[in-house]
Each structure stands twice: as C-alpha cells, then as structure tokens.
Write a protein that holds these residues in place. Structure first.
Motif, PDB file in Angstrom:
ATOM      1  N   PRO A  40       5.514 -55.488  -9.268  1.00 48.51           N
ATOM      2  CA  PRO A  40       5.328 -56.109  -8.114  1.00 48.51           C
ATOM      3  C   PRO A  40       6.431 -56.070  -7.162  1.00 48.51           C
ATOM      4  N   TYR A  41       7.785 -55.713  -7.748  1.00 53.08           N
ATOM      5  CA  TYR A  41       8.756 -55.624  -6.505  1.00 53.08           C
ATOM      6  C   TYR A  41       8.471 -54.280  -5.658  1.00 53.08           C
ATOM      7  N   LEU A  42       7.641 -53.599  -5.944  1.00 51.46           N
ATOM      8  CA  LEU A  42       7.218 -52.278  -5.048  1.00 51.46           C
ATOM      9  C   LEU A  42       6.771 -52.746  -3.695  1.00 51.46           C
ATOM     10  N   TYR A  76      -0.483 -40.460  -9.340  1.00 49.91           N
ATOM     11  CA  TYR A  76      -0.250 -41.944  -8.847  1.00 49.91           C
ATOM     12  C   TYR A  76       0.239 -41.812  -7.382  1.00 49.91           C
ATOM     13  N   PRO A  77      -0.849 -41.294  -6.385  1.00 46.97           N
ATOM     14  CA  PRO A  77      -0.591 -41.054  -5.047  1.00 46.97           C
ATOM     15  C   PRO A  77      -0.052 -42.345  -4.097  1.00 46.97           C
ATOM     16  N   ASP A  78      -0.481 -43.563  -4.840  1.00 45.53           N
ATOM     17  CA  ASP A  78       0.019 -44.780  -3.946  1.00 45.53           C
ATOM     18  C   ASP A  78       1.192 -45.275  -4.603  1.00 45.53           C
ATOM     19  N   ARG A  79       1.784 -44.634  -5.504  1.00 42.77           N
ATOM     20  CA  ARG A  79       3.070 -45.218  -6.045  1.00 42.77           C
ATOM     21  C   ARG A  79       4.324 -44.089  -5.686  1.00 42.77           C
ATOM     22  N   ILE A  80       4.020 -42.740  -5.989  1.00 43.73           N
ATOM     23  CA  ILE A  80       5.189 -41.945  -5.925  1.00 43.73           C
ATOM     24  C   ILE A  80       4.908 -40.707  -4.858  1.00 43.73           C
ATOM     25  N   ARG A  81       5.889 -40.421  -4.292  1.00 42.58           N
ATOM     26  CA  ARG A  81       5.764 -39.512  -3.362  1.00 42.58           C
ATOM     27  C   ARG A  81       6.996 -38.601  -3.509  1.00 42.58           C
ATOM     28  N   LEU A 109       9.576 -44.226  -4.944  1.00 40.49           N
ATOM     29  CA  LEU A 109       8.686 -44.803  -5.746  1.00 40.49           C
ATOM     30  C   LEU A 109       8.609 -46.373  -5.123  1.00 40.49           C
ATOM     31  N   THR A 110       7.299 -46.614  -4.656  1.00 44.03           N
ATOM     32  CA  THR A 110       7.176 -48.003  -4.012  1.00 44.03           C
ATOM     33  C   THR A 110       5.497 -48.228  -4.073  1.00 44.03           C
ATOM     34  N   ASN A 111       5.007 -49.140  -3.528  1.00 48.33           N
ATOM     35  CA  ASN A 111       3.707 -49.432  -3.243  1.00 48.33           C
ATOM     36  C   ASN A 111       3.434 -49.149  -1.970  1.00 48.33           C
ATOM     37  N   GLY A 158      26.196 -31.716 -13.190  1.00 49.45           N
ATOM     38  CA  GLY A 158      25.358 -31.289 -14.308  1.00 49.45           C
ATOM     39  C   GLY A 158      25.237 -31.581 -15.533  1.00 49.45           C
ATOM     40  N   LEU A 159      26.380 -31.783 -15.943  1.00 46.35           N
ATOM     41  CA  LEU A 159      26.607 -32.055 -17.610  1.00 46.35           C
ATOM     42  C   LEU A 159      26.616 -33.419 -18.017  1.00 46.35           C
ATOM     43  N   GLU A 160      26.326 -34.167 -16.833  1.00 44.36           N
ATOM     44  CA  GLU A 160      26.001 -35.838 -17.272  1.00 44.36           C
ATOM     45  C   GLU A 160      24.677 -36.113 -17.250  1.00 44.36           C
ATOM     46  N   MET A 161      23.775 -35.852 -18.346  1.00 44.90           N
ATOM     47  CA  MET A 161      22.494 -35.703 -17.827  1.00 44.90           C
ATOM     48  C   MET A 161      21.804 -37.221 -17.940  1.00 44.90           C
ATOM     49  N   ALA A 162      22.409 -38.362 -18.459  1.00 43.51           N
ATOM     50  CA  ALA A 162      21.653 -39.310 -18.809  1.00 43.51           C
ATOM     51  C   ALA A 162      20.867 -40.048 -17.797  1.00 43.51           C
ATOM     52  N   SER A 163      21.281 -39.902 -16.450  1.00 48.24           N
ATOM     53  CA  SER A 163      20.536 -40.505 -15.271  1.00 48.24           C
ATOM     54  C   SER A 163      19.237 -39.634 -15.030  1.00 48.24           C
ATOM     55  N   ARG A 164      19.171 -38.328 -14.906  1.00 51.68           N
ATOM     56  CA  ARG A 164      18.240 -37.602 -14.495  1.00 51.68           C
ATOM     57  C   ARG A 164      16.978 -37.963 -16.219  1.00 51.68           C
ATOM     58  N   GLU A 165      17.670 -38.028 -17.096  1.00 49.67           N
ATOM     59  CA  GLU A 165      16.627 -38.360 -18.364  1.00 49.67           C
ATOM     60  C   GLU A 165      16.007 -39.553 -18.031  1.00 49.67           C
ATOM     61  N   THR A 166      16.654 -40.667 -17.559  1.00 50.44           N
ATOM     62  CA  THR A 166      16.205 -41.940 -17.538  1.00 50.44           C
ATOM     63  C   THR A 166      15.354 -41.821 -16.266  1.00 50.44           C
ATOM     64  N   ALA A 167      15.830 -41.355 -15.031  1.00 50.63           N
ATOM     65  CA  ALA A 167      15.163 -41.316 -13.707  1.00 50.63           C
ATOM     66  C   ALA A 167      13.564 -40.824 -13.794  1.00 50.63           C
ATOM     67  N   ALA A 168      13.507 -39.875 -14.460  1.00 51.93           N
ATOM     68  CA  ALA A 168      12.218 -39.202 -14.801  1.00 51.93           C
ATOM     69  C   ALA A 168      11.106 -40.060 -15.372  1.00 51.93           C
ATOM     70  N   ARG A 169      11.680 -40.778 -16.563  1.00 53.36           N
ATOM     71  CA  ARG A 169      10.899 -41.645 -17.187  1.00 53.36           C
ATOM     72  C   ARG A 169      10.693 -43.114 -16.467  1.00 53.36           C
ATOM     73  N   VAL A 170      11.614 -43.354 -15.711  1.00 53.61           N
ATOM     74  CA  VAL A 170      11.299 -44.800 -15.128  1.00 53.61           C
ATOM     75  C   VAL A 170      10.235 -44.436 -14.034  1.00 53.61           C
ATOM     76  N   LEU A 171      10.239 -43.301 -13.255  1.00 51.33           N
ATOM     77  CA  LEU A 171       9.232 -43.211 -12.416  1.00 51.33           C
ATOM     78  C   LEU A 171       7.854 -43.293 -12.973  1.00 51.33           C
ATOM     79  N   GLU A 172       7.954 -42.476 -14.125  1.00 54.04           N
ATOM     80  CA  GLU A 172       6.487 -42.378 -14.811  1.00 54.04           C
ATOM     81  C   GLU A 172       6.132 -43.739 -15.123  1.00 54.04           C
TER      82      GLU A 172
END
Ligand SMILES: [Zn+2]
Length: 366
Positions: A249-251, A160-165, A193-195, A216-230
């Motif tokens: 569309p917000y992007l 997704y080169p037009d959405r993620i760098r 993450l943008t358009n 590092g032991l509070e993993m919820a946000s990295r687990e979420t962030a990777a999936r939101v990006l995708e």
C-alpha cells in the motif's frame, strides 16, 4: 500462496535442490590461466573459455539442454555428482562441472547445448523460474549473477508492469573480455518500484533511492534488492493474503528505487575478466574475487555528491559547482567513472529524491 506450495508445483527434485544449495560456495568458478583444452561443438564459446580457464579442482556452473527427456538422468549417471534436473519447459540440467565431467556429458548423444550459467537460479538461462525469479537464499544455488540480474529484472518488469520499471541509464568503464576479445562495458541498471496506477502522480511521490553494492565484493544489498523487488511486486497479486500486503500500500505514495551501482566489480569474478589486480595481492595473481572498484580501479564511493564532507572533486557531473554546466565536466570523469556520472545525471531528473541509503556490507572473499 506459500513458498512451499510454489515448490511443490515445480517439476524438479526437492531433495537434490537442497543438497546442491547446501554445497554452495565449495565449488565456484575461478578465473585463471588456461588449465585445460576441452572442446566440443556443443559448448558455447563463452562456456568453452570458462571451462578451460577454471582450475581443475574447481567447477563451472553449467546449464545443459537435451534433445531427449532421458538426457538429464543420463547426465546424472555420467557425472556421479548431484545435478538439478527439469523436464519443463524442456529437458535440461544444472550442475557444477569440472572439465572431465563436462567432457563426459558432452559425449552423451542426448546433450545438445552447454552454457555458462552463473547465478542463484539454476534455470534462468532457459527462462524457467519454478522457485521465483530470484529464489530465496536457501533455495539458491549460488549468488545472484549480473547477467542473471538483467534477465530477472526484465522478467519482473514484464510480469508486473504496474509495479516495476527498469532503466539502463548508462555504462560502466568495462573490463576487457578475454573470451570475446573486446571491451565489455556493462549497463547501469535502475529499477523503480511503485504503484504506477495510483492516483498520486509519479512526480509528486516521495522517492527513496537505495544504492546497492557499490563495492562489488559487498554483495548483501544487491542480493536483498533483487528479492525485495520481486516479493513486493508479487504481493500485488490477487491471491496474496492480507498480512503479506504490508509494504505494497505504501507504493501509492512512494517510489523505491534500486540502483545496481557497480557492475564491473560484480562481474570481475568471472573467468573472462582479469581480476584482483587492483587488490594488489602479489601471490594471488588472478584471485577469484568480486572487486571493490570499477574496471578503471576507481573506488566510486568517492565519486558521488553526498551530505557531509563535500568537496568540489566529489561532484563527478558538476565538479566545481553543483549547478555548473556539462561542459565543465573534466575528461577523467568520462574515462574513469562514467558509471557514477550516469547515475548522477539520471537522478538529477527526479523531482522528489529526498531520501537515500548507500547500502554496503561485509566483503566476501570467495
Ligand atoms: Zn563498501
């Protein structure tokens, strides 16, 4: 396109996948002193080290490649426990193996290469993502690993080169890596993450930063962030139906920035790194834990400029005055918290960083 459809296309066993993901958490690699001396020319150096530094009653996430399409089934028969197999793009299998099981599989003539494969996606080591780059939790075999994240971000940026760098903006202090016998600083990864094709210039967009899993032991946000990006990037694909496009569309007017702010605390759970000494648990000398701080035992939660209790010492890049020069940065910043400084320096280049959230979470002690 539903997730079920994606799964149906995958040439791996659905039944086995669910069984194995249900067992996640019961058989994780544990760091510790050498517990075995299993060797094979088919093991990577890293795999052999991890295998021999994992207690006998625990197992190592293992990706085995085979020279022959019959290999995965032979591995299943040899270990007697569930494994996930694939024939595409090459014959391979993933399983959590004890040392005797690894020995048995290494004796199979079809088996060619063994790799340590911590992460949520069983086949990321061979670049195969039948369930998505970062599968949803119920289809994951473990938590997302740092090396897997690096691999996955690269794939998403390519897809997704037009959405993620993705940018690597600096380095962590780094643990000593006992497997390679050298210091092992990790990259500080930031994903935008943008358009990138929208009419609004990047500089004029609203920037929203999410600091993910600073502890590092509070993993919820990295687990979420990777999936939101995708998931958000994927919703820009043409075959996505309208009601799945709510965020995309917000992007046109906003940039969502995910920062993976503590790689040291994240990788500390792998057996190559000495772990847990900063937690000061006397009777658990090498507890298998992610860690709160970085490898220099600094809690970098105290190192960022933040609205509220501002003190001079809370400006790692500009310790005495937010507008002071680089030369005034005290040496401890470069030595102890280069990770925090790298991010502060990086974000000072943004025009419109007006919003941010520091996402923590409940600690996970396993
Ligand atoms: Zn925290």
């Amino acid at each position: 396109m539903s997730n079920d459809d994606r799964f149906d296309d995958a040439p791996i066993s659905r039944r086995r996948f669910f069984q194995l993901s249900g067992a996640t958490g019961a058989a994780l690699a544990l760091p510790g002193n050498a517990t075995a001396a299993t060797t094979s020319g088919k093991f990577t150096e890293e795999y052999e080290y991890v295998l021999n530094h994992t207690p006998a009653d625990h197992a190592v996430p293992t990706l085995v490649q085979f020279d022959d399409a019959d290999g995965p089934a032979a591995m299943e028969a040899a270990v007697g426990t569930e494994v996930i197999t694939t024939t595409e793009p090459e014959p391979a299998a993933y399983g959590k193996l004890t040392s005797p099981q690894a020995r048995a599989v290494a004796d199979l003539p079809e088996a060619s290469t063994f790799q340590f494969a911590p992460g949520s996606n069983p086949f990321w080591r061979i670049g195969y993502y039948p369930l998505g780059v970062f599968p949803e939790p119920r289809r994951s075999v473990d938590y997302i690993g740092f090396e897997q994240l690096k691999d996955g971000l690269e794939v998403l940026e390519r897809r997704y080169p037009d959405r993620i760098r993705v940018k690597n903006v600096g380095r962590s202090p780094g643990h000593y890596n006992n497997a390679t016998d050298r210091e092992d600083p990790k990259g500080m990864y930031v994903a935008e993450l943008t358009n990138f094709d929208s009419e609004t210039d990047f500089e004029d967009k609203e920037n929203v930063f999410f600091s993910c899993s600073l502890h590092g032991l509070e993993m919820a946000s990295r687990e979420t962030a990777a999936r939101v990006l995708e998931n958000v990037a994927r919703s820009s694909e043409k075959d996505v139906i309208d009601d799945e496009e709510k965020i995309e569309p917000y992007l046109d007017d906003a940039v969502v920035i995910m920062g993976f702010t503590n790689p040291d605390g994240w990788v500390a759970r792998n057996p190559q790194y000495d772990s847990s000494w900063q937690l000061n648990i006397d009777d658990v000398p090498f507890a298998p834990l992610h860690e709160r701080g970085n490898a220099e035992v600094f809690d970098t939660n105290r190192q960022y400029p933040i609205v509220g209790y501002l003190r001079p010492s809370h400006f790692p890049a500009q310790p005495n005055d937010p507008k002071s020069s680089e030369e005034e940065t005290p040496s401890f910043v470069h030595e102890k918290v280069p990770d925090a400084k790298a991010l502060v320096d990086f974000f000072s280049t943004y025009e419109n960083l007006n919003y941010g959230a520091d996402l923590h979470g409940g600690p996970t002690f396993n």
